[in-house]
Motif scaffolding. Structure first.
Motif, PDB file in Angstrom:
ATOM      1  N   GLY A 143       0.752  -0.941   0.129  1.00  0.00           N
ATOM      2  CA  GLY A 143       0.022  -0.006   0.051  1.00  0.00           C
ATOM      3  C   GLY A 143       0.923   1.370   0.028  1.00  0.00           C
ATOM      4  O   GLY A 143       2.122   1.313   0.127  1.00  0.00           O
ATOM      5  N   LEU A 144       0.248   2.311  -0.217  1.00  0.00           N
ATOM      6  CA  LEU A 144       1.018   3.761  -0.237  1.00  0.00           C
ATOM      7  C   LEU A 144       0.847   4.104   1.283  1.00  0.00           C
ATOM      8  O   LEU A 144       2.053   4.827   1.607  1.00  0.00           O
ATOM      9  N   SER A 160       0.631  -3.586  -3.931  1.00  0.00           N
ATOM     10  CA  SER A 160      -0.317  -2.945  -3.929  1.00  0.00           C
ATOM     11  C   SER A 160       0.012  -1.419  -4.035  1.00  0.00           C
ATOM     12  O   SER A 160      -0.670  -0.537  -3.416  1.00  0.00           O
ATOM     13  N   TRP A 161       0.586  -1.078  -4.971  1.00  0.00           N
ATOM     14  CA  TRP A 161       1.429   0.335  -5.073  1.00  0.00           C
ATOM     15  C   TRP A 161       0.441   0.866  -6.091  1.00  0.00           C
ATOM     16  O   TRP A 161       0.313   0.344  -7.203  1.00  0.00           O
ATOM     17  N   PRO A 162      -0.342   1.926  -5.859  1.00  0.00           N
ATOM     18  CA  PRO A 162      -1.389   2.471  -6.981  1.00  0.00           C
ATOM     19  C   PRO A 162      -0.658   3.314  -7.982  1.00  0.00           C
ATOM     20  O   PRO A 162      -0.927   4.469  -8.231  1.00  0.00           O
ATOM     21  N   LYS A 193      -7.044   4.284  -6.407  1.00  0.00           N
ATOM     22  CA  LYS A 193      -7.377   3.244  -7.221  1.00  0.00           C
ATOM     23  C   LYS A 193      -6.124   2.308  -7.264  1.00  0.00           C
ATOM     24  O   LYS A 193      -5.010   2.728  -7.090  1.00  0.00           O
ATOM     25  N   GLY A 194      -6.340   0.845  -7.204  1.00  0.00           N
ATOM     26  CA  GLY A 194      -5.391  -0.132  -7.283  1.00  0.00           C
ATOM     27  C   GLY A 194      -4.960  -0.360  -5.829  1.00  0.00           C
ATOM     28  O   GLY A 194      -3.966  -1.139  -5.536  1.00  0.00           O
ATOM     29  N   GLU A 195      -5.193   0.391  -4.583  1.00  0.00           N
ATOM     30  CA  GLU A 195      -4.688   0.297  -3.358  1.00  0.00           C
ATOM     31  C   GLU A 195      -5.875   0.044  -2.308  1.00  0.00           C
ATOM     32  O   GLU A 195      -5.876  -1.198  -1.901  1.00  0.00           O
ATOM     33  N   ILE A 222      -7.181  -3.533  -1.723  1.00  0.00           N
ATOM     34  CA  ILE A 222      -7.365  -4.168  -2.681  1.00  0.00           C
ATOM     35  C   ILE A 222      -6.090  -4.749  -2.892  1.00  0.00           C
ATOM     36  O   ILE A 222      -4.980  -4.139  -3.444  1.00  0.00           O
ATOM     37  N   ARG A 242      -0.318 -10.372   4.609  1.00  0.00           N
ATOM     38  CA  ARG A 242      -0.629  -8.777   5.166  1.00  0.00           C
ATOM     39  C   ARG A 242      -1.781  -9.070   6.104  1.00  0.00           C
ATOM     40  O   ARG A 242      -1.804  -8.383   7.212  1.00  0.00           O
TER      41      ARG A 242
END
Lengths: 321, 538
Positions: free
Chosen positions: A169-170, A268-270, B205-207, B231, B241
């Motif tokens: 994730g970010l 999951s890097w946007p 989006k995508g995260e 996501i 995770r």
């Protein structure tokens, strides 16, 4: 130098035009059906009439050349069109994701170049020494290791076993605000993995280049003149040893983009890379064309950059034109 | 070296590495704050990202969309209850008019009131052919929808359609926002506003998708104040995770869910589903189209073993689209695995074993290909098990992998390992699977099934408003499927979720084939109680 940059920029225009047409042609010839991709699972129960209507609405029943021309002319007017797979304007898709991909790729590139150069110089100083042997064999192993696998390994070790870094994730999953600290800590693993997967090429080039240079006359002469080992190594050997690496910078850009794709998925890097795959498999013409233009521009820029650096590093090399 | 010193050493190494880059700015040790800060937030990992959050494009059409409400909603037992409607609809005697009285005082999350015009707008927009909604066919029965005053909406249908009320769980969009922009690509598709228990705060989006509780929700403010759906497409990463504490819950495939069985802090939930895996036996294939072959395959296949070996026991044998524990299932239509019976059927029909063990009749070899979707491991395993069972009865089935683009043109003649299932009403699956007039219409009736008795029964089933009569109709369908199975139904698959214990015992709904955002134990996250869970972890 400016003339070379200008000429390259001029040359880029037809290249980009041809590339976008190529994208439209390949996408049109691909077996993927944009309507089915758009409908997703709903398409499995939709009536043929419903699907036909979608085909007309999305404009994918138009001939290839007409579609390309429409896209090109409106793109030149600043309208990149709408992404069918993301259900929003292409400009929004790119704006939302581009920055994160650039951040990730740039950080990774820096890691790879700095670490690769540093280790390469150290290894070249004592070819066959323990550092050289360790790093070289690690580099050959890394060359064969897919970035995807490295990512999973990094998550397992740093996030799960040691619990020192976030796994993806970010920002933290529960956090809504994007703060500098959050992004920085979340950037460590993906950037390190992507950087390290690129590192072997830089390391091996620098090591070879510097080792060769150390055996050359100018270096021997410098040593004979009694210059310090440090000056010899960094001032003379590194300077000529770097040359092959500078060409490498340009040629690594495409690899960096594909590497980012896998790394973005694992963490999951946007970023934009994941959107690229989706655009391709969904035959999302507008998005795919825009992204291809960006990727092509990145590659052309990378080549220009390495040529410029080469010219700066080696006065014997003239800028073309 | 103790764990702590390793940690410090790693942090120091990483920090050194980082100092080379511009991003050297945070100590990784402090940056890691874990997820759920307190018990009023929940983070779950899901595998699919929605394309759009606009109900006008199909988002949340089966109800339960968190951001939105439908006129009606489905409760834990899949019974309809009123939501934005004040009560269940009034249905006219001929089954052609549905009248909904609307709940009063409901507001969209932007503070604007909800009214009949929003309902009319939503349905009319979906029915508009300029709207790119791939599920429009589901509202095929609707002739018109009109508002009668501020608080009443009337639907008129083209034909009597008994399960129509089940369709009105689809979310209502606000006309004052969605009506002012491009329905297919406007900002509303990514920044929705609804009446639901949660408000979307951010869609990275995508995260992830981040939600915050709607304090003014007409059904009462939810206790879980922050809800996040991360996501994570890769199954292994999701499990990792979840284990690292980043997530409070996640959907997992059976082999990874098993790893959490001994974890005391987590509970595994197996949601029963209508999600079936079936083999289409196309009528146009000389072998698969032969009723004797179909019947033989139906008993030659060992469904129990498939459930145990492929699904680790998390599923049920399937004998039709209706699962055996549904109230619509016809008792007595279960088929035991019986290889001898299968051979007898084939022998009697003239399919005699050839030299290589494969049966032959009139020069036709009992062989056909079976396609499954590339990369879908579950379908692959089903296909291989089916082929192996068929081989024992003397039918040679070759399992082949392909994308839908490869499979689709072959569907008329080749068998396909297909999946599907929607639980709300038996009509939803059976009409599109079995109706002869839908043969070859998109992906409907992929087997080109053609059976007059079934056609009549499913027509009767959708027209009659009387439940007993409907049950009788679907009993007929299921009995006909025993006599002439156009498909070999194999299994119904449970969906597995692992969730942190602190949320207490949770429930799941009966789930469809589709893994929507609303599936999983968080189908009613707005009702989760966080009482007594405060500070138990993290």
């Amino acid at each position: 130098m400016a003339r070379m940059a200008g000429r390259r920029a001029l040359f880029a225009v037809p290249v980009l035009g041809v590339v976008t047409f190529g994208v439209f042609a390949v996408a049109a010839a691909s077996p993927f059906d944009p309507v089915k991709a758009y409908a997703g699972t709903a398409g499995l129960t939709a009536s043929q009439e419903n699907l036909d209507q979608l085909r007309a609405n999305l404009g994918v029943d138009q001939p290839l050349v007409a579609r390309w021309w429409d896209w090109l002319t409106s793109a030149l007017r600043g309208d990149l069109g709408d992404s069918s797979v993301m259900r929003q304007p292409v400009a929004d898709v790119i704006a939302e994701r581009m920055g994160w991909s650039v951040l990730l790729a740039a950080t990774a590139f820096l890691v790879a170049i700095l670490l690769g150069t540093g280790l390469g110089v150290l290894a070249a100083r004592r070819p066959g020494g323990w550092l050289d042997r360790c790093v070289s064999s690690a580099a050959y192993t890394l060359e064969a290791a897919p970035a995807f696998w490295l990512g999973l390994l990094a998550i397992w070790f740093f996030a799960l076993k040691l619990d020192v870094l976030p796994a993806g994730g970010l920002t933290d999953a529960a956090s809504d605000v994007v703060t500098f600290g959050q992004v920085a800590s979340h950037l460590v693993l993906p950037a390190a993995v992507l950087g390290i997967s690129q590192l072997p090429w830089f390391f091996l080039y620098v090591r070879q280049g510097v080792a060769d240079a150390l055996a050359e006359d100018p270096v021997r002469g410098a040593r004979a003149r009694g210059l310090s080992e440090r000056t010899v190594l960094l001032g003379h050997a590194l300077r000529s040893g770097m040359l092959p690496m500078l060409t490498l910078i340009g040629s690594r850009v495409p690899e960096l983009i594909t590497g980012a794709l896998l790394v973005e998925t694992v963490f999951s890097w946007p970023g934009i890379a994941a959107a690229t795959v989706e655009a391709a498999t969904s035959v999302d013409f507008s998005l795919l064309a825009a992204l291809t233009v960006l990727a092509t521009a990145a590659v052309l820029l990378g080549n220009l950059l390495s040529d410029l650096l080469y010219g700066l590093a080696d006065p014997r090399v003239a800028f073309d034109g | 070296m103790t764990a702590r010193s390793i940690r410090v050493a790693v942090a120091a190494t990483m920090a050194t590495a980082l100092s080379l880059t511009a991003a050297a700015c945070s100590n990784p040790d402090t940056a890691k704050s874990g997820s759920g800060s307190g018990s009023t937030s929940a983070v779950v990992g899901i595998a699919y990202e929605p394309d759009s959050l606009s109900p006008l494009l199909g988002y949340g059409k089966d109800g339960n969309s968190k951001i939105f409400d439908g006129l009606l909603a489905l409760d834990a037992d899949m019974k309809l209850r009123p939501a934005l409607a004040a009560e269940l609809p009034e249905v006219s005697a001929d089954g052609l008019t549905y009248t909904y009285k609307l709940r009063q005082g409901v507001k969209f999350s932007d503070g604007k009131p909800f009214g009949a015009k929003d309902v009319v707008f939503t349905y009319r927009t979906i029915l508009d052919e300029k709207t790119n909604n791939a599920s429009r066919t589901e509202l095929d029965a609707v002739k018109d929808v009109t508002a009668k005053g501020e608080d009443t909406v009337v639907f008129t249908l083209k034909y009597p359609y008994a399960p129509f009320a089940q369709r009105t769980v689809l979310p209502i969009a606000p006309q004052h926002i969605a009506g002012k922009q491009d329905v297919n690509t406007g900002a509303f598709t990514t920044r929705p506003v609804g009446t639901g228990p949660y408000v979307l705060t951010k869609w990275s989006k995508g995260e992830k998708l981040s939600f915050t509780a709607n304090p003014h929700y007409w059904g009462g403010a939810p206790e879980v104040k922050k809800f996040t759906m991360a996501i994570i497409k890769d199954d292994d990463v999701r499990a990792t995770r979840l284990r690292s504490g980043d997530l409070d819950g996640a959907i997992l495939p059976p082999n990874l869910a098993k790893g959490f069985a001994d974890d005391k802090g987590k509970k595994t939930y197996a949601a029963t589903t209508y999600d079936y895996r079936t083999v289409t036996l196309p009528t146009h294939n000389k072998v698969a189209g032969d009723t004797a072959v179909r019947r033989a395959l139906d008993v030659a296949v060992d469904r129990e073993t498939m459930v145990d070996a492929i699904l680790n026991g998390d599923g049920k044998p399937a004998y039709g689209p209706v699962p055996t524990d549904s109230e619509w299932f016809t008792k007595g239509t279960e088929r035991e695995h019986d290889l001898a019976a299968a051979k007898k059927i084939l022998d009697e029909a003239g399919w005699k074993p050839g030299k290589d063990g494969v049966r032959v009749k009139d020069g036709v070899r009992a062989a056909f290909p079976l396609w499954y979707l590339t990369g879908d491991k579950l379908r692959q395993e089903h296909a291989l098990a089916y082929a192996s069972d068929a081989k024992k009865a003397g039918i040679a089935i070759t399992a082949e992998a392909g994308t839908w683009e490869v499979i689709e043109p072959r569907m008329k003649h080749d068998a396909v390992l297909a999946g599907g299932g929607s639980p709300a009403d038996p009509d939803f699956d059976q009409y599109t699977l079995l109706k002869s007039s839908l043969a070859g219409d998109g992906f409907n009736n992929m087997a080109w099934y053609d059976n007059k008795a079934v056609d009549a029964a499913i027509e009767a089933g959708r027209k009659s408003g009387d439940k007993a009569e409907r049950k009788k109709a679907y009993d007929t369908v299921q009995r006909e499927l025993v006599k002439n199975p156009g498909y070999t139904f194999l299994t119904h698959i449970d969906h597995l979720y692992v969730v942190d214990d602190r949320f207490g015992p949770l429930t799941t709904q009966v789930e469809p084939h589709d893994h929507g955002l609303a599936s999983g134990p968080w189908w009613n996250v707005e009702k989760w109680s966080t009482e007594g869970a405060g500070g138990s972890k993290k």
